[in-house]
Design a protein around this motif. Sequence first.
Motif, PDB file in Angstrom:
ATOM      1  N   ASP A  85       0.814  -1.217   0.000  1.00  0.00           N
ATOM      2  CA  ASP A  85       0.000   0.000   0.000  1.00  0.00           C
ATOM      3  C   ASP A  85       0.847   1.266   0.000  1.00  0.00           C
ATOM      4  OD1 ASP A  85       0.936   0.083   2.583  1.00  0.00           O
ATOM      5  OD2 ASP A  85      -0.929  -0.612   3.464  1.00  0.00           O
ATOM      6  N   PHE A 121      -9.084  -4.110  -2.191  1.00  0.00           N
ATOM      7  CA  PHE A 121      -8.449  -3.505  -1.024  1.00  0.00           C
ATOM      8  C   PHE A 121      -8.098  -4.513   0.069  1.00  0.00           C
ATOM      9  CE2 PHE A 121     -11.052  -0.051  -2.824  1.00  0.00           C
ATOM     10  CZ  PHE A 121     -10.064   0.901  -3.010  1.00  0.00           C
ATOM     11  N   VAL A 157      -3.224  -4.169   2.300  1.00  0.00           N
ATOM     12  CA  VAL A 157      -3.576  -2.774   2.550  1.00  0.00           C
ATOM     13  C   VAL A 157      -3.823  -2.652   4.045  1.00  0.00           C
ATOM     14  CG1 VAL A 157      -5.164  -0.887   2.076  1.00  0.00           C
ATOM     15  CG2 VAL A 157      -4.536  -2.470   0.250  1.00  0.00           C
ATOM     16  N   ILE A 169      -1.716   4.203  -4.426  1.00  0.00           N
ATOM     17  CA  ILE A 169      -1.482   2.964  -3.686  1.00  0.00           C
ATOM     18  C   ILE A 169      -1.062   1.916  -4.709  1.00  0.00           C
ATOM     19  CG2 ILE A 169      -2.496   1.224  -2.175  1.00  0.00           C
ATOM     20  CD1 ILE A 169      -4.535   3.314  -1.294  1.00  0.00           C
TER      21      ILE A 169
END
Length: 745
Positions: free
Chosen positions: A312, A630, A634, A724
């Motif tokens: 991330d 995600f 992350v 990211i």
Amino acid sequence: MGMIKKLQVASGVFWVEIPKAQIFMLCGCPADAVKLLKKRGLIESVVTGGIAHETGPNVILLSEVLMQNGSFSNLTEFPAMQMLYLQGMVIPNHPNNTGIKPMLVGIKEQVDAQMAYFYCGNYGLIDKAEIMAAGIGEKTAEEMLRMKLHFAFGRIKESHEILEARYIPESNNNGIADETVAIRNNVFITKKDFNIYEIAYKDGEIEEKIEVNLNLKLEERYEAPYQLGYHLVEREYFAVVHSGEGDGWDINRPCMASIIIYQGKVYIIDAGPNILTSLNYLGISVNEIEGIFHTHAHDDHFAGLTTLIRTDRKFKYFATPLVRKSVTKKLCALMSIPEESFHNFFDVQDLTFDSWSDIEGLEVMPVFSPHPVDTNIFFFRVYWNGEYKTYAHLADVISFDAFSKMYQESNPEKSIISEHTYQKVKEAYLRPTHLKKIDIGGGMIHGNAEDYRQDHSDKIVLAHTHRPLTVKEREIGSSAAFGMVDTLIPSNKDYLTHFSYQYLKFYFPDAPEHEIQFLINHPITSFNAGTILFKKGGISETVYLILTGSVEFADSISGNPNILPAGSLIDFYSHYLNSNTNQTYRTASHINALEIPIEAYRRFISRNNLYAEIKRVESNIVFLKNTWLFGEVVSFPILTKIAKTMEVAQLPTHAPISQKQILYLVRNGQVRLTLGDNFVETLQKGNFFGAEEVWVSRASAPFYADFEADTELISIPFETVKNIPIVYWKFLETYEKRLKKGAGK
């Protein structure tokens, strides 16, 4: 009838053999594909006409997509080199040099990308202006080009001179190709569906067909060829972890690499195939990496770069501009993206040849090393107790015998290199250090252990080979088992407690110092790989802050495997709200974790009035954590930042979405996605769409979204997530697939 033999080698990798047609096809070509074939006995050592060589594939069928589940699907450099050199297809007077070239079969986009990537992997920078733009003087640039020509036997060849391309038509609007393509000797291939191919062989009136599906399932990953033992690496002041001693052909060990631990921080040297597997066995999560020191762009040092963007945040990339430009050119050719995109994944930190750079006390000096592609070796040093402790990482180097052929002492004017360069490189190779790791792969482009017999370094580690060390080599240097550590400066500091403090201050920046110290005072515990921390549906009495290593959790309904890296605070909301854990959490590696009793954690939240803030973002975090986009690598602080920007979206059905700087997530219901008039796919809960304007120049029509009135959408400003790296990576992977499906390819 048995004319065609098909074997599954590993997930996403197949072997198709038609002996009568002399077709031996590798279908799917991820990292370490050659090693996977060797493990299955599909590549053997044989002798033909008194010449020892290997068997193996002569055709590679490429995946239709660049990436699957976060990893490159097509990495043909080493399989092609195995055909050319180990099988002998390019060696003069070799029985396998029959005029047939290794063949790449696939859609035009992927074949052309592989051709460009192979060219960069063969030569690196081959234009004098490009080399000079990397800060190299004109005379030195000319000398480097002469060396490249020497390695290339006098001529730089285009990829089509070495490899044969065979294009498969991409598809009509029904997803099925219109044409059957001849490979050779009455073997034909037809694209039947997305990444699904039919291979047929005709022998007179008899025809046999088989089907190959190169699509990975959601839970599948490309496999590493080796099993390694689990380790829990201590965070020292200055230490070297031996994370790879093999070469591109070693089926039992990772390729030559090292990890430097400095003041508890983790730096890696090179990124070979399956680097994530190696890191996991060492108890290091990818988010712990501070940076990479990169020697050069050959796949056994390069192929793992994709893993390093599965995080991330951007991490630091250390190399000379010469190497960085060479690596950028190869990576971006492979991905078919502009070279400036390299900066979307890495925080570039250029180094200067023959000059020490200070990286917060860790000093590094890159030195030029002659190799077919642009290469720098590294010297590291840290000052301690009146002296520098030093480590040299010499990958890849050239043997003195091969190097001497570039410089003719009796006739310097006809030499490829100057006497200055000749003496400078040899002097650098033999510079004494406390610890030195050396490439002894041999041949024309690698080192020889005998050159270091008089090296006065305290300890020499011999690496970059796929064979055991000989008796003579063992007189010169040591071998190093995977995970072995050489500590140059031991630590007198508890770095794990330091990590605890940093993470907790990031999570709770407004909490008083004494409250953070209250949490830190709880025990730090080590857990073995495979330990279940929480079971789904249970209530635990502990909150865990992961300090090193990683933890995995999976939703058995969706099949999504997800990884929580170091720095994650596991399931803090379920514990605080006294609700049941909604997944099973299992350690993916050995880990260290701060154990906070649930009652102590609740008191901390209550005393600092943090409940309202946690509750506000809780549902958004839970939702994000269970999405593919995600859910992997992350960490909680990033999820929190995203969760605060999430809003319920109001989007009319069949709205063109390609011109909006918004990313949409499906929270409930489903969305029918189309590209122009062509159906792409139906998106379920947790899927995403939108923000395609980043790539709109490549689309022939806008994307549209159709959904029922009760479908709930969540919007996130694309600006929040575009930097990211793992999100950028997954977005690119998904968009490429959708673009092909929508175009009927």
